[in-house]
Design an enzyme around this catalytic site. Structure first.
Site, PDB file in Angstrom:
ATOM      1  N   CYS A 228      12.756  18.097 -13.088  1.00 17.21           N
ATOM      2  CA  CYS A 228      11.394  17.672 -13.450  1.00 17.21           C
ATOM      3  C   CYS A 228      11.125  16.391 -12.672  1.00 17.21           C
ATOM      4  O   CYS A 228      11.876  16.075 -11.738  1.00 17.21           O
ATOM      5  CB  CYS A 228      11.223  17.536 -14.964  1.00 17.21           C
ATOM      6  SG  CYS A 228      12.151  16.200 -15.733  1.00 17.21           S
TER       7      CYS A 228
ATOM      8  N   HIS B 136      35.429  16.665 -16.614  1.00 18.33           N
ATOM      9  CA  HIS B 136      35.817  16.092 -17.912  1.00 18.33           C
ATOM     10  C   HIS B 136      34.998  16.646 -19.077  1.00 18.33           C
ATOM     11  O   HIS B 136      35.536  16.849 -20.161  1.00 18.33           O
ATOM     12  CB  HIS B 136      35.627  14.574 -17.894  1.00 18.33           C
ATOM     13  CG  HIS B 136      36.632  13.849 -17.055  1.00 18.33           C
ATOM     14  ND1 HIS B 136      36.923  12.519 -17.223  1.00 18.33           N
ATOM     15  CD2 HIS B 136      37.411  14.273 -16.028  1.00 18.33           C
ATOM     16  CE1 HIS B 136      37.836  12.137 -16.337  1.00 18.33           C
ATOM     17  NE2 HIS B 136      38.141  13.192 -15.587  1.00 18.33           N
TER      18      HIS B 136
HETATM   19  C1  RB5 Z   1       5.486  15.546 -15.277  1.00 11.15           C
HETATM   20  O1  RB5 Z   1       4.390  14.862 -14.792  1.00 11.15           O
HETATM   21  C2  RB5 Z   1       6.614  14.607 -15.701  1.00 11.15           C
HETATM   22  O2  RB5 Z   1       6.245  13.868 -16.803  1.00 11.15           O
HETATM   23  C3  RB5 Z   1       7.856  15.429 -15.966  1.00 11.15           C
HETATM   24  O3  RB5 Z   1       8.149  16.179 -14.845  1.00 11.15           O
HETATM   25  C4  RB5 Z   1       9.146  14.669 -16.231  1.00 11.15           C
HETATM   26  O4  RB5 Z   1       9.278  13.576 -15.378  1.00 11.15           O
HETATM   27  C5  RB5 Z   1       9.497  14.381 -17.602  1.00 11.15           C
HETATM   28  O5  RB5 Z   1      10.597  13.894 -17.858  1.00 11.15           O
END
Ligand code: RB5
Length: 147
Positions: free
Chosen positions: A66, A99
């Site tokens: 993400c 681990h």
């Molecule tokens: C998306 O904009 C962002 O908030 C998400 O990808 C992430 O960074 C959340 O942890």
């Protein structure tokens, strides 16, 4: 060896790179999405199916991306049997498996560059859990907490 992948819009570009690197190296990849860029998608919708696939043993390990890797790690760890961590350096990419039997690695697509990401991916997929007594003892304690 199947490696599952997932990303929201913040990790979409890096996830596609990870897929290419793994395929070029001979790994089978299972891409659980996003399959197209959607600036409005939400990481739990993408990462939870990957975590479930790891927990069910449908893939050997998972890589979730993400924007920061934080949300991916939080949601992945909600699934019983998943041991996920946000990884930013190679020592932990390898040692987290050796681990702690980490089975899902999270990356921040907006945080790390592609060359470091590539090293992290291969450190993770090539590492093996050592199974040493002290690590088994710790994993048993984790499993008790999960229950
Ligand atoms: C998306 O904009 C962002 O908030 C998400 O990808 C992430 O960074 C959340 O942890």
């Amino acid at each position: 060896m199947k490696i599952g992948l997932a990303a929201d819009h913040g990790g979409f570009e890096l996830k596609n790179k990870v897929r290419s690197w793994l395929q070029e190296a001979g790994f089978e990849t299972v891409d659980l999405g996003a399959h197209e860029y959607d600036a409005e998608d939400d990481y739990p919708d993408l990462v939870h199916p990957l975590a479930a696939a790891v927990a069910r043993g449908e893939v050997f390990r998972g890589i979730a991306v993400c924007g920061s890797g934080v949300g991916a790690a939080i949601v992945a760890n909600k699934t019983k049997g998943v041991r996920a961590a946000l990884i930013t350096e190679t020592y932990s990419a390898r040692q987290g498996v050796e681990h702690d039997d980490m089975n899902l690695m999270c990356l921040g697509g907006r945080v790390i560059g592609p060359e470091l990401a590539r090293e992290l991916v291969f450190a993770f997929v090539h590492a093996r859990y050592s199974g040493e007594e002290r690590h088994e003892r710790r994993l048993d304690k984790l499993k008790k907490i999960e229950r």
